[in-house]
Design a protein around this motif. Structure first.
Motif, short mmCIF file in Angstrom:
data_model
loop_
_atom_site.label_atom_id
_atom_site.label_comp_id
_atom_site.label_asym_id
_atom_site.label_seq_id
_atom_site.Cartn_x
_atom_site.Cartn_y
_atom_site.Cartn_z
N GLU A 72 80.17 43.45 83.33
CA GLU A 72 81.11 43.97 83.72
C GLU A 72 82.51 43.49 83.35
OE1 GLU A 72 82.10 46.45 87.84
OE2 GLU A 72 81.36 44.68 88.16
N LYS A 73 82.98 44.12 82.67
CA LYS A 73 84.43 43.85 81.80
C LYS A 73 85.62 43.58 82.63
CE LYS A 73 84.38 42.66 77.91
NZ LYS A 73 84.04 41.27 77.41
N ARG A 74 85.50 44.67 83.48
CA ARG A 74 86.58 44.99 84.57
C ARG A 74 85.72 45.81 85.71
NH1 ARG A 74 89.00 47.02 80.33
NH2 ARG A 74 90.30 45.40 79.93
N PRO A 75 86.33 46.07 86.94
CA PRO A 75 85.63 46.75 88.03
C PRO A 75 85.23 48.37 87.35
CG PRO A 75 87.43 45.69 89.12
CD PRO A 75 87.68 45.09 87.53
N GLY A 76 84.21 48.62 87.40
CA GLY A 76 83.84 50.06 87.02
C GLY A 76 83.69 50.18 85.45
N GLN A 77 84.01 49.13 84.81
CA GLN A 77 83.71 49.41 83.27
C GLN A 77 82.60 48.06 82.77
OE1 GLN A 77 87.47 48.71 80.93
NE2 GLN A 77 86.22 48.73 79.18
N TRP A 78 81.48 48.64 82.18
CA TRP A 78 80.53 47.67 81.91
C TRP A 78 80.13 47.89 80.36
CZ3 TRP A 78 77.26 44.97 84.97
CH2 TRP A 78 77.47 44.88 86.42
N GLN A 79 79.97 46.74 79.66
CA GLN A 79 79.61 46.62 78.46
C GLN A 79 78.35 46.30 78.01
OE1 GLN A 79 82.65 45.19 75.46
NE2 GLN A 79 81.29 43.64 74.97
N GLN A 80 77.58 47.04 77.32
CA GLN A 80 76.25 47.02 77.14
C GLN A 80 75.88 46.83 75.68
OE1 GLN A 80 73.45 50.54 77.11
NE2 GLN A 80 72.32 49.46 78.68
N THR A 81 75.45 45.75 75.40
CA THR A 81 74.99 45.65 74.12
C THR A 81 73.40 45.32 73.89
OG1 THR A 81 76.94 43.88 73.65
CG2 THR A 81 74.97 43.78 72.12
N THR A 82 72.90 46.45 72.83
CA THR A 82 71.56 46.53 72.66
C THR A 82 71.15 46.36 71.17
OG1 THR A 82 71.88 48.76 72.32
CG2 THR A 82 71.05 48.21 74.63
N GLU A 83 70.02 45.76 71.09
CA GLU A 83 69.37 45.68 69.57
C GLU A 83 68.46 46.95 69.61
OE1 GLU A 83 67.40 42.06 67.59
OE2 GLU A 83 65.58 43.38 68.18
N ILE A 84 68.97 47.84 68.49
CA ILE A 84 68.13 48.99 68.29
C ILE A 84 67.25 48.68 67.02
CG2 ILE A 84 68.24 51.58 67.91
CD1 ILE A 84 71.01 50.95 69.22
N THR A 85 66.03 49.11 67.13
CA THR A 85 65.33 49.07 65.94
C THR A 85 64.67 50.51 65.78
OG1 THR A 85 64.52 46.73 66.32
CG2 THR A 85 63.23 48.02 64.80
N ILE A 86 64.89 50.92 64.51
CA ILE A 86 64.51 52.51 63.99
C ILE A 86 63.29 52.25 63.28
CG2 ILE A 86 65.11 54.51 63.19
CD1 ILE A 86 67.71 54.39 64.10
N GLU A 87 62.02 52.49 63.86
CA GLU A 87 60.98 52.48 63.38
C GLU A 87 60.69 53.93 62.45
OE1 GLU A 87 56.57 52.32 64.86
OE2 GLU A 87 58.11 52.59 66.62
N ILE A 88 60.00 53.71 61.42
CA ILE A 88 59.36 54.87 60.55
C ILE A 88 57.90 55.04 60.86
CG2 ILE A 88 59.23 55.83 58.15
CD1 ILE A 88 61.56 53.82 57.42
N GLU A 89 57.58 56.09 61.12
CA GLU A 89 56.10 56.25 61.47
C GLU A 89 55.07 56.25 60.27
OE1 GLU A 89 53.67 59.78 63.87
OE2 GLU A 89 54.84 60.41 62.29
N GLY A 90 54.05 55.22 60.37
CA GLY A 90 53.23 54.83 59.59
C GLY A 90 53.67 53.94 58.67
N GLU A 91 54.86 53.19 58.81
CA GLU A 91 55.22 52.05 57.88
C GLU A 91 55.33 50.91 58.69
OE1 GLU A 91 58.09 53.13 55.07
OE2 GLU A 91 57.47 55.41 54.88
N GLU A 92 55.26 49.77 57.82
CA GLU A 92 55.24 48.45 58.52
C GLU A 92 56.74 47.84 58.87
OE1 GLU A 92 53.98 43.97 57.33
OE2 GLU A 92 52.55 45.67 56.79
#
Length: 149
Positions: free
Chosen positions: A115-135
């Motif tokens: 929570e950066k300030r009241p009512g304001q949240w900062q979310q950091t995510t690691e996003i992995t985009i996979e390809i079907e059938g590929e390693e």
């Protein structure tokens, strides 16, 4: 879930999206929207002569699919969010090209939720985009979103 409850999941995988096809039509539409008509994306005959063996999606098209994938996922939705905005990214790596006609999906891991300030949240995510059938995945990005509750 409340933002506080989501914050307790730091370090955990928090969601997976549905599969979506990266069709040649989608690739062509992205080329039109961005003006990026490099042959490896839009010229199926010339692209066959490359190591890719056919057309591939733009890396930025794959990256731009994150909001769509998130909307079509099982990610926890913070209660009372009035607005969410992209804040930026810490890093993005394009690892493997997405060939036309392949399907992709996203996986999210929560890196930080503060929570950066009241009512304001900062979310950091690691996003992995996979390809079907590929390693190897198409990309891995660490993305920051601001959430206002």
């Amino acid at each position: 879930m409340t933002p506080q409850e989501i914050a307790e999941k730091v370090g955990e995988s928090i969601g997976t999206s549905e599969w979506v096809e990266m069709s040649q039509e989608r690739i062509n539409q992205f080329a039109e929207a961005t003006g990026d008509h490099q042959f490896i994306h839009v010229d199926e005959e010339k692209a066959k002569m490359t190591p890719f063996g056919g057309t591939i999606a733009h890396g930025f098209l794959t990256l731009s699919m994150i909001p769509y994938l998130a909307a079509n996922s099982d990610l926890p939705r913070p209660e009372g969010v009035k607005m969410g905005v992209n804040y930026g990214g810490n890093k993005t790596r394009f690892i493997n090209p997405v060939r036309s006609g392949k399907r992709i999906r996203g996986h999210w891991k929560l890196v930080e939720m503060v929570e950066k300030r009241p009512g304001q949240w900062q979310q950091t995510t690691e996003i992995t985009i996979e390809i079907e059938g590929e390693e190897k995945p198409a990309l891995i990005a660490e993305w920051i979103t601001q959430l206002f509750v």
